[in-house]
Design an enzyme around this catalytic site. Structure first.
Site, mmCIF file in Angstrom:
data_model
loop_
_atom_site.group_PDB
_atom_site.id
_atom_site.type_symbol
_atom_site.label_atom_id
_atom_site.label_comp_id
_atom_site.label_asym_id
_atom_site.label_seq_id
_atom_site.Cartn_x
_atom_site.Cartn_y
_atom_site.Cartn_z
ATOM 1 N N ASP A 124 0.855 -1.181 0.000
ATOM 2 C CA ASP A 124 0.000 0.000 0.000
ATOM 3 C C ASP A 124 0.899 1.243 0.000
ATOM 4 O OD1 ASP A 124 -2.926 1.107 0.548
ATOM 5 O OD2 ASP A 124 -1.682 2.012 2.100
ATOM 6 N N TYR A 148 -1.722 11.501 2.224
ATOM 7 C CA TYR A 148 -2.608 11.665 1.064
ATOM 8 C C TYR A 148 -2.642 13.118 0.603
ATOM 9 C CZ TYR A 148 -4.496 6.978 1.842
ATOM 10 O OH TYR A 148 -4.652 5.616 1.987
ATOM 11 N N HIS A 179 -6.863 -6.404 -1.251
ATOM 12 C CA HIS A 179 -5.763 -5.486 -0.964
ATOM 13 C C HIS A 179 -4.886 -6.000 0.178
ATOM 14 C CE1 HIS A 179 -3.889 -1.513 -0.879
ATOM 15 N NE2 HIS A 179 -4.046 -1.470 0.421
#
Length: 285
Positions: free
Chosen positions: A105, A212, A266
């Site tokens: 990730d 982010y 994921h």
């Protein structure tokens, strides 16, 4: 936290101090494991034992902003260049001339970036469900379906509100995000409790979201191609990332291949630990 064979230390780097888990023989090939959002070192709990038993010297940090590591203020502190520099500074702190680097990730984005910019320091690169940052923008423009899957990143750009939503009721939304996007049993209730403890560390949620915010707002140089031997492990049932991101990332590699996990999401390191550990051991050791 009871992962057998793990010791902990605090490692001071030029910009931050990181909390680090260690395992494996001192003489083994130096290997750094980078967790993603919203995990911390404990996200590698299924890998640490088998990989250290295979002879690898493991260094598994809480990356900056996470867990018990420092949480610098401001979005600029989480630029990819700084996150990659942390990896190299961590290797320097241990005296590692070269490292094997594994990332999942967000840890995968950092690992890609590090391998692109510091190829002489990376012996081998393994990536679990993470695209190379250099291809994400162009891929999303060509694949509207991926834009829809990534829409939560837009929510994360808002000030204050995401932090409040994600920490409400002992982080109920994040707890649900983990369990709803993974196969049943991938995250045990006791594991979730440990994540909640990490998420509620002072300043952690803002720092985690700033990764982010930095990705979306701060300019980045065009990355060099990835010259180091690369293995991409990809769970095809990922609800956030299309498999095409793996293929587009592979196109940036001089020496890479993909191993697909058709039934994994994921969270393949939690769902298929035996298969993932075998693949990593064979590639790294």
């Amino acid at each position: 936290m009871d992962v057998a064979g793990v010791a902990f230390r605090r490692v001071g780097l030029p910009e931050v101090s990181l909390h680090v888990a260690e395992a494996g023989p001192d003489s083994g090939p130096a290997t750094i494991l980078l967790h993603g959002f919203p995990e911390f070192w404990y996200g590698w709990r299924h890998q640490i034992g088998p990989l250290s038993e295979a002879g690898l010297r493991l260094v598994v940090p809480d990356q900056r902003g996470y867990g018990l590591s420092d949480k610098p203020r401001g979005v600029a502190a989480y630029h990819l260049d700084k996150l990659a520099a942390d990896v190299i500074a961590l290797a320097d702190a241990y005296g590692f001339a070269t490292i094997r680097l594994v990332g999942h990730d967000w840890g995968g984005l950092v690992a890609w970036w590090t391998a692109s910019h510091y190829p002489d320091r990376i012996a081998r690169l393994a990536i679990l469900n993470a695209p190379h940052p250099g291809i994400v923008g162009s891929y999303i423009r060509r694949h509207p379906g991926q834009w829809l899957r990534s829409s939560y990143v837009g929510l994360f750009q808002l000030p204050v509100l995401p932090e409040r939503l994600l920490t409400l009721d002992r982080c109920r939304a994040l707890r649900h995000a983990l369990t709803s996007s993974s196969r049943p049993g991938a995250f045990a209730p006791a594991d979730i409790d440990r994540y909640v403890e990490a998420w509620l560390q002072p300043g952690a949620m803002t720092a985690m979201l700033n990764w982010y915010r930095a990705l979306a707002r701060l300019p980045r140089a065009e990355p060099p191609r990835v010259r180091v031997p690369t293995l991409i492990l990809w769970g095809k049932q990922d609800t956030a990332l299309q498999p095409g991101l793996a293929e587009a990332s592979l196109d940036l590699c001089d020496d890479g291949r993909i191993a697909w996990y058709p039934q994994a999401t994921h969270w393949l390191a939690h769902e298929e630990p035996a298969a993932v550990n075998t693949a990593l051991r064979d590639f790294l050791a």
